[in-house]
Write a protein that holds these residues in place. Structure first.
Motif, PDB file in Angstrom:
ATOM      1  N   TYR A   1     -27.360 -18.896  21.079  1.00 53.81           N
ATOM      2  CA  TYR A   1     -26.657 -19.475  22.098  1.00 53.81           C
ATOM      3  C   TYR A   1     -25.933 -20.958  22.176  1.00 53.81           C
ATOM      4  O   TYR A   1     -26.353 -21.749  21.353  1.00 53.81           O
ATOM      5  CB  TYR A   1     -27.712 -19.996  23.563  1.00 53.81           C
ATOM      6  CG  TYR A   1     -27.015 -20.582  24.557  1.00 53.81           C
ATOM      7  CD1 TYR A   1     -26.254 -19.673  25.345  1.00 53.81           C
ATOM      8  CD2 TYR A   1     -27.399 -21.907  24.664  1.00 53.81           C
ATOM      9  CE1 TYR A   1     -25.599 -20.429  26.553  1.00 53.81           C
ATOM     10  CE2 TYR A   1     -26.588 -22.408  26.009  1.00 53.81           C
ATOM     11  CZ  TYR A   1     -25.973 -21.644  26.919  1.00 53.81           C
ATOM     12  OH  TYR A   1     -25.205 -22.375  27.822  1.00 53.81           O
TER      13      TYR A   1
ATOM     14  N   VAL B   1     -30.549 -16.181  30.018  1.00 49.69           N
ATOM     15  CA  VAL B   1     -31.501 -15.296  29.282  1.00 49.69           C
ATOM     16  C   VAL B   1     -31.060 -13.685  29.560  1.00 49.69           C
ATOM     17  O   VAL B   1     -31.133 -12.817  28.862  1.00 49.69           O
ATOM     18  CB  VAL B   1     -32.833 -15.445  29.863  1.00 49.69           C
ATOM     19  CG1 VAL B   1     -33.926 -14.162  29.637  1.00 49.69           C
ATOM     20  CG2 VAL B   1     -33.493 -16.618  29.193  1.00 49.69           C
TER      21      VAL B   1
ATOM     22  N   LEU C   1     -31.403 -16.274  21.900  1.00 46.39           N
ATOM     23  CA  LEU C   1     -31.291 -17.615  22.241  1.00 46.39           C
ATOM     24  C   LEU C   1     -30.958 -18.505  21.316  1.00 46.39           C
ATOM     25  O   LEU C   1     -30.363 -19.617  21.472  1.00 46.39           O
ATOM     26  CB  LEU C   1     -32.539 -18.004  23.201  1.00 46.39           C
ATOM     27  CG  LEU C   1     -32.688 -17.330  24.611  1.00 46.39           C
ATOM     28  CD1 LEU C   1     -34.102 -17.889  25.083  1.00 46.39           C
ATOM     29  CD2 LEU C   1     -31.692 -17.548  25.388  1.00 46.39           C
TER      30      LEU C   1
END
Length: 233
Positions: free
Chosen positions: A18, A208, A15
């Motif tokens: 991201y 996710v 993440l």
């Protein structure tokens, strides 16, 4: 504190890399729908993810107090409006989570911020994603004036076409779907997660798990800004 979960460590690493798609992270696109007379309003919500007993990824939610004048009794993510003293959206989300459910900010490892969602009332909602490595250290202390209940659900449920309903809506010629996810907590009542909270969690789950939902989402264009429509205040 026990050793950190390898699953959560891998997720945190994923993440942190991201980056929102350009089409969803365009400030001009987000602002074009807001009339000049509107004062910019920003809120932030905390998507707090932890690993459940069965190894599944779960997210903390709240049932809003029946005492509240707006959206009473509805399910929402911890969060609220940005205040003057907040340094950024992350601080807003963590402060609100502390005030609403007693979540110590030091327990949350903030890993990314998702693209903002905009309501038709010119409120920009910023989802802040954090990981709770030590779930046992969190003892919910809901603010009775704001929160009725603190509970958690599996994040992956927002990608599945199970326990889900939809309703077609239209606003200023824009047809879209509202999604309703029903969750039966063991030994407790049923909770329904819907509207923008559901859409934020669909997006979070997609990021996710790196896959789209198993259903047609068709969310309203104004949630990510729409240059072709004005927004009422």
């Amino acid at each position: 504190m026990s050793e950190k979960s390898q699953k959560l460590l891998s997720l945190a690493q994923q993440l942190r890399l991201y980056k929102p798609p350009d089409s969803l992270d365009n400030p001009t696109r987000r602002q074009n729908g807001i009339p000049q007379s509107a004062k910019p309003k920003t809120a932030a919500v905390l998507i707090c993810i932890f690993e459940g007993y069965d190894g599944d990824l779960r997210v903390i939610l709240t049932e809003r107090s029946s005492r509240l004048s707006s959206h009473s009794g509805e399910v929402s993510l911890p969060g609220g409006k940005r205040e003057e003293g907040d340094a950024d959206d992350v601080e807003t989300a963590l402060r609100e989570a502390t005030e609403e459910i007693g979540l110590d900010p030091s327990l949350v490892d903030v890993v990314t911020v998702l693209e903002p969602f905009m309501t038709k009332y010119a409120m920009t909602v910023v989802p802040v994603v954090g990981i709770l490595f030590d779930k046992k250290a969190f003892n919910p202390a809901p603010n009775v004036n704001e929160v009725e209940t603190v509970f958690d659900v599996p994040l992956e449920m927002f990608l599945k076409d199970e326990n889900r309903r939809e309703q077609e809506k239209e606003w200023m010629g824009d047809k879209y779907l509202l999604h309703f996810f029903d969750y039966h907590q063991s030994g407790s009542k049923m909770y329904t997660i819907w509207a923008i909270t559901a859409s934020i969690l669909i997006r979070a789950a997609s990021v996710v798990y790196q896959r789209p939902p198993a259903f047609l989402e068709r969310k309203p264009t104004f949630w990510n800004g729409n240059p072709d429509k004005a927004i009422d205040t």
